[in-house]
Design an enzyme around this catalytic site. Structure first.
Site, mmCIF file in Angstrom:
data_model
loop_
_atom_site.group_PDB
_atom_site.id
_atom_site.type_symbol
_atom_site.label_atom_id
_atom_site.label_comp_id
_atom_site.label_asym_id
_atom_site.label_seq_id
_atom_site.Cartn_x
_atom_site.Cartn_y
_atom_site.Cartn_z
ATOM 1 N N ILE A 8 0.852 -1.180 0.000
ATOM 2 C CA ILE A 8 0.000 0.000 0.000
ATOM 3 C C ILE A 8 0.889 1.232 0.000
ATOM 4 O O ILE A 8 1.799 1.349 0.823
ATOM 5 C CB ILE A 8 -0.918 0.024 1.243
ATOM 6 C CG1 ILE A 8 -1.828 -1.205 1.251
ATOM 7 C CG2 ILE A 8 -1.741 1.308 1.278
ATOM 8 C CD1 ILE A 8 -2.625 -1.354 2.529
ATOM 9 N N LYS A 197 3.922 9.164 -0.101
ATOM 10 C CA LYS A 197 4.123 8.254 -1.224
ATOM 11 C C LYS A 197 5.595 7.867 -1.369
ATOM 12 O O LYS A 197 6.478 8.622 -0.972
ATOM 13 C CB LYS A 197 3.628 8.899 -2.519
ATOM 14 C CG LYS A 197 2.108 9.027 -2.612
ATOM 15 C CD LYS A 197 1.697 9.599 -3.959
ATOM 16 C CE LYS A 197 0.178 9.635 -4.096
ATOM 17 N NZ LYS A 197 -0.238 10.177 -5.407
ATOM 18 N N ASN A 198 5.799 6.694 -1.954
ATOM 19 C CA ASN A 198 7.142 6.185 -2.258
ATOM 20 C C ASN A 198 8.022 6.010 -1.016
ATOM 21 O O ASN A 198 9.251 6.024 -1.107
ATOM 22 C CB ASN A 198 7.846 7.106 -3.272
ATOM 23 C CG ASN A 198 7.065 7.238 -4.559
ATOM 24 O OD1 ASN A 198 6.560 6.246 -5.095
ATOM 25 N ND2 ASN A 198 6.927 8.461 -5.049
ATOM 26 N N ARG A 199 7.382 5.855 0.133
ATOM 27 C CA ARG A 199 8.075 5.650 1.403
ATOM 28 C C ARG A 199 8.944 6.842 1.816
ATOM 29 O O ARG A 199 9.804 6.714 2.683
ATOM 30 C CB ARG A 199 8.936 4.371 1.369
ATOM 31 C CG ARG A 199 8.134 3.084 1.167
ATOM 32 C CD ARG A 199 7.160 2.863 2.322
ATOM 33 N NE ARG A 199 6.551 1.538 2.302
ATOM 34 C CZ ARG A 199 5.354 1.272 1.793
ATOM 35 N NH1 ARG A 199 4.648 2.240 1.218
ATOM 36 N NH2 ARG A 199 4.859 0.058 1.846
ATOM 37 N N LEU A 200 8.719 8.000 1.216
ATOM 38 C CA LEU A 200 9.444 9.204 1.615
ATOM 39 C C LEU A 200 8.634 9.929 2.686
ATOM 40 O O LEU A 200 8.141 11.049 2.497
ATOM 41 C CB LEU A 200 9.705 10.112 0.403
ATOM 42 C CG LEU A 200 10.690 9.556 -0.628
ATOM 43 C CD1 LEU A 200 10.848 10.535 -1.783
ATOM 44 C CD2 LEU A 200 12.048 9.288 0.032
#
Length: 227
Positions: A8, A197-200
């Protein structure tokens, strides 16, 4: 090989430094109010006050469990417990503690790091009196963290205490157990985590710079940490 669950992407609002107050208090209370309102509106943030609490025992072994944050003042967040439970014994061995509030549906979390201090009787006693009668009886019933032979034994003990102190509808109809109390966390760090988003993800951390409460601007500095 165990199947990996679906990934997710966290689509949260994140955190902007420019919106942060100089001390963590108003950020904590604002986020907590948002979580409670989200539960009232959507029902997808069950127990918004649920606090994951980590302690260390006398051997250095960590233990973690979920408690309810039933104390929150400018001197720190806190909780109540049987003082002879696993967490109570751990805190006798070491006051070091870490805790976190996590609201998954909102992609938000608050992390507290510091040391635990006992709450005074003048705080513990009114809170105990405010609990439902059944919860007060359960505080006497449960030798928390100790083995018990069966559920029946637990229910029998509950019935014994219920008969001793029947529900008279009064806040003092059940006395405070001598082994029951509370702790507050004197925070050295308070981290606000916002999923992105994008684990940032955003991680903005209040780091103690001087003595003072969670509302004292001069007591804190803010740093951004990498996700």
């Amino acid at each position: 090989m165990t199947e990996v669950s679906a990934r997710i992407d966290y689509d949260g609002d994140g955190i902007e430094e420019s919106t942060l107050p100089p001390a963590p208090w108003s950020a904590i209370t604002s986020w907590l109010a948002d979580a409670r309102q989200r539960q009232a509106d959507c029902g997808d943030v069950p127990e918004p006050d649920a606090l994951a609490l980590a302690t260390i025992d006398e051997t250095g072994q960590p233990h973690v469990r979920t408690v309810l944050m039933r104390y929150l003042e400018t001197d720190g967040p806190g909780f109540y417990t049987n003082l002879e439970s696993r967490k109570g014994l751990d805190l006798q061995a070491s006051s070091a503690v870490a805790a976190s509030l996590t609201w998954q549906a909102m992609y938000r979390a608050i992390r507290f790091v510091g040391r635990a201090e006992p709450l005074p009787p003048e705080v513990v006693e009114p809170y105990f009196a405010s609990r439902p009668w059944g919860s007060r009886i359960s505080a006497w019933t449960s030798l928390q963290s100790q083995p018990v032979a069966s559920r029946d034994e637990l229910e029998t003990t509950y019935a014994t205490y219920a008969a001793r102190w029947p529900d008279d509808g009064k806040p003092d109809d059940v006395p405070v157990p001598p082994f029951w109390g509370g702790y507050r966390i004197v925070c050295e760090e308070v981290e606000l985590w916002g999923g992105r988003k994008n684990r940032l993800h955003d991680r903005l951390v209040y780091v103690r710079a001087a003595a003072g409460g969670l509302d004292a601007a001069a007591s804190w500095r803010i740093e951004r940490r990498q996700p």
